[in-house]
Motif scaffolding. Sequence first.
Motif, PDB file in Angstrom:
ATOM      1  N   TYR A 153       0.836  -1.195   0.000  1.00 48.98           N
ATOM      2  CA  TYR A 153       0.000   0.000   0.000  1.00 48.98           C
ATOM      3  C   TYR A 153       0.875   1.249   0.000  1.00 48.98           C
ATOM      4  N   THR A 154       0.386   2.304  -0.654  1.00 49.91           N
ATOM      5  CA  THR A 154       1.082   3.579  -0.689  1.00 49.91           C
ATOM      6  C   THR A 154       0.073   4.702  -0.436  1.00 49.91           C
TER       7      THR A 154
ATOM      8  N   MET B  33      -2.697  -2.904  -6.167  1.00 51.00           N
ATOM      9  CA  MET B  33      -3.084  -2.942  -7.582  1.00 51.00           C
ATOM     10  C   MET B  33      -3.160  -1.538  -8.194  1.00 51.00           C
ATOM     11  N   GLY B  34      -2.908  -0.496  -7.394  1.00 55.66           N
ATOM     12  CA  GLY B  34      -2.920   0.878  -7.890  1.00 55.66           C
ATOM     13  C   GLY B  34      -4.263   1.571  -7.785  1.00 55.66           C
TER      14      GLY B  34
END
Length: 71
Positions: free
Chosen positions: A17-18, A33-34
């Motif tokens: 995660y970001t 997954m963006g």
Amino acid sequence: MQQKLREYIDQIRAEGYTVRDDHGEDPDLIDPMGKAVETWREGYPYDARMDRDQYEVEKYLLQIELLKFQY
């Protein structure tokens, strides 16, 4: 408490995660997954997230009403 939060943040980073911060808008949590994770929906009674400017105006008006009530 602080240590548990740090451990949780480290864990979700390790899972991929970001955070996307578009400077001015609220940051979004991005899954591996963006795709943006809609964390704001938890307990939120509306279909769409309020933009920051609208939120600040509503908060200001509510604070005025609270001060009137307290007075």
